[in-house]
Write a protein that holds these residues in place. Structure first.
Motif, PDB file in Angstrom:
ATOM      1  N   CYS A   7       3.064  -8.649   7.040  1.00  0.00           N
ATOM      2  CA  CYS A   7       2.507  -7.715   6.733  1.00  0.00           C
ATOM      3  C   CYS A   7       2.526  -6.506   7.322  1.00  0.00           C
ATOM      4  O   CYS A   7       2.291  -5.439   7.681  1.00  0.00           O
ATOM      5  CB  CYS A   7       1.293  -8.312   6.831  1.00  0.00           C
ATOM      6  SG  CYS A   7       0.088  -7.614   5.448  1.00  0.00           S
ATOM      7  N   CYS A  15      -2.822  -6.866  11.252  1.00  0.00           N
ATOM      8  CA  CYS A  15      -2.793  -8.229   9.717  1.00  0.00           C
ATOM      9  C   CYS A  15      -1.207  -8.930  10.530  1.00  0.00           C
ATOM     10  O   CYS A  15      -0.272  -7.893  10.532  1.00  0.00           O
ATOM     11  CB  CYS A  15      -2.845  -7.918   7.930  1.00  0.00           C
ATOM     12  SG  CYS A  15      -2.520  -9.640   7.584  1.00  0.00           S
ATOM     13  N   HIS A  17      -0.183 -11.515   9.026  1.00  0.00           N
ATOM     14  CA  HIS A  17       0.374 -11.925   8.148  1.00  0.00           C
ATOM     15  C   HIS A  17       1.444 -12.534   7.692  1.00  0.00           C
ATOM     16  O   HIS A  17       1.755 -11.296   7.215  1.00  0.00           O
ATOM     17  CB  HIS A  17      -0.792 -12.224   6.123  1.00  0.00           C
ATOM     18  CG  HIS A  17      -0.604 -13.352   5.808  1.00  0.00           C
ATOM     19  ND1 HIS A  17      -0.936 -14.769   5.793  1.00  0.00           N
ATOM     20  CD2 HIS A  17       0.543 -12.965   4.725  1.00  0.00           C
ATOM     21  CE1 HIS A  17      -0.557 -15.013   4.506  1.00  0.00           C
ATOM     22  NE2 HIS A  17       0.047 -14.054   3.928  1.00  0.00           N
ATOM     23  N   HIS A  34      -1.899 -11.701  -1.778  1.00  0.00           N
ATOM     24  CA  HIS A  34      -2.628 -11.116  -0.303  1.00  0.00           C
ATOM     25  C   HIS A  34      -2.885 -10.159   0.106  1.00  0.00           C
ATOM     26  O   HIS A  34      -4.148 -10.248   0.731  1.00  0.00           O
ATOM     27  CB  HIS A  34      -0.423 -11.324   0.852  1.00  0.00           C
ATOM     28  CG  HIS A  34      -1.743 -11.259   2.104  1.00  0.00           C
ATOM     29  ND1 HIS A  34      -2.290 -11.251   3.150  1.00  0.00           N
ATOM     30  CD2 HIS A  34      -1.149 -10.151   2.753  1.00  0.00           C
ATOM     31  CE1 HIS A  34      -2.294 -10.659   4.081  1.00  0.00           C
ATOM     32  NE2 HIS A  34      -1.819  -9.846   4.264  1.00  0.00           N
ATOM     33  N   HIS A  39      -6.757  -7.764   1.105  1.00  0.00           N
ATOM     34  CA  HIS A  39      -6.983  -5.970   1.332  1.00  0.00           C
ATOM     35  C   HIS A  39      -7.216  -5.672   0.578  1.00  0.00           C
ATOM     36  O   HIS A  39      -7.787  -4.235   0.703  1.00  0.00           O
ATOM     37  CB  HIS A  39      -5.889  -5.942   1.694  1.00  0.00           C
ATOM     38  CG  HIS A  39      -4.531  -6.002   3.368  1.00  0.00           C
ATOM     39  ND1 HIS A  39      -4.989  -6.096   4.368  1.00  0.00           N
ATOM     40  CD2 HIS A  39      -3.678  -7.209   3.087  1.00  0.00           C
ATOM     41  CE1 HIS A  39      -4.311  -6.665   5.203  1.00  0.00           C
ATOM     42  NE2 HIS A  39      -3.641  -7.618   4.347  1.00  0.00           N
TER      43      HIS A  39
HETATM   44 ZN   LIG Z   1      -2.193  -8.756   4.879  1.00  0.00          ZN
END
Ligand SMILES: [Zn+2]
Length: 64
Positions: A7, A15, A17, A34, A39
């Motif tokens: 991300c 982030c 992720h 996601h 977000h």
């Molecule tokens: Zn993210």
């Protein structure tokens, strides 16, 4: 082969992720989930973002 997309690489400054998928289609689907869950995108805003930046996102996908 597993594809991954971070991300942070996709433009989010905080982030950490990472999305995974077996295919580009799957990873973009996971990224969409996601984006919506974390977000605050809605489906339409996300689809617009992706359609504008699809080449950009594709380049960020890493395979391992
Ligand atoms: Zn993210």
């Amino acid at each position: 082969m597993t594809l991954s997309l971070n991300c942070k690489d996709a433009g989010d400054p905080v982030c950490t992720h990472t999305m995974y998928g077996e295919t580009e289609e799957e990873i973009l689907e996971n990224a969409k989930k996601h984006g919506i869950e974390v977000h605050g995108y809605n489906e339409q805003a996300w689809d617009e973002e992706i359609s504008k930046n699809k080449d950009h996102f594709r380049k960020l996908i890493k395979s391992s």
